[in-house]
Design an enzyme around this catalytic site. Sequence first.
Site, PDB file in Angstrom:
ATOM      1  N   HIS A   1       0.835  -1.203   0.000  1.00 55.83           N
ATOM      2  CA  HIS A   1       0.000   0.000   0.000  1.00 55.83           C
ATOM      3  C   HIS A   1       0.873   1.257   0.000  1.00 55.83           C
ATOM      4  CE1 HIS A   1      -3.587   2.397   1.572  1.00 55.83           C
ATOM      5  NE2 HIS A   1      -2.575   3.200   1.846  1.00 55.83           N
ATOM      6  N   GLU A   2       1.847   1.306   0.905  1.00 56.26           N
ATOM      7  CA  GLU A   2       2.690   2.497   1.011  1.00 56.26           C
ATOM      8  C   GLU A   2       3.614   2.645  -0.196  1.00 56.26           C
ATOM      9  OE1 GLU A   2       1.820   4.592   3.053  1.00 56.26           O
ATOM     10  OE2 GLU A   2       0.639   3.330   4.398  1.00 56.26           O
TER      11      GLU A   2
ATOM     12  N   HIS B   1       2.185   4.559  -3.045  1.00 49.82           N
ATOM     13  CA  HIS B   1       2.261   6.021  -2.937  1.00 49.82           C
ATOM     14  C   HIS B   1       3.514   6.570  -3.604  1.00 49.82           C
ATOM     15  CE1 HIS B   1      -1.170   7.134  -0.473  1.00 49.82           C
ATOM     16  NE2 HIS B   1      -0.908   6.154   0.383  1.00 49.82           N
TER      17      HIS B   1
END
Length: 201
Positions: A163-164, A167
Amino acid sequence: MSLNFAAMARQSERQASTVMVPKGEEQPESPKIHTLGSNELRKPAKRISKVNEQVRELAREMLRSMYAAHGIGLAAPQVGVHQQLLVIDLDPEEAANPPLVLINPEIVATSGALDTYEEGCLSIPGVYLNVVRPSQVDVKYRDELGRPQRRKADGLMARCILHEMDHLNGVLFVDRVSDELSLSGELQRLGFDRNDVKPVA
């Protein structure tokens, strides 16, 4: 990543880091977290050429922002800094459990079954939707002292890393949501613009 995973987080493995800020306390002034619609979230992050005290202080500032927002993961682009830096703490209420800092992370491999779990994001507060991701990840990175590290993770840790890392490439978790009806409904309910979602394959 936001705290909607409390039960899974308690089962997480211990994390190693020397970058610590107080947990469970009111955080001092910390960087603003950009939200869906901000162009800052769509810019790709650049590799960090040298790990120094400035990078470590950025990690601390990110942790303060993350703890203040009751999150478990944050990427530098979310605070408007386009460098490849992530901070993760799956147990933010446990003072003795140090956070994980990943600098210039690279995915070596993903494996395991494709799992569907609900995700949230500090950049899209209040929105929780199902996302399909690999259940295991092998990642290499540098820690806050610049030392090369490699980590194999599964479960919540794997999901949080993936998820990170999205980014860092300007990708948000809503870009990966396949349930269009739920996506549109949740975004509208909380005042976000559906047009700010950029679907990925």
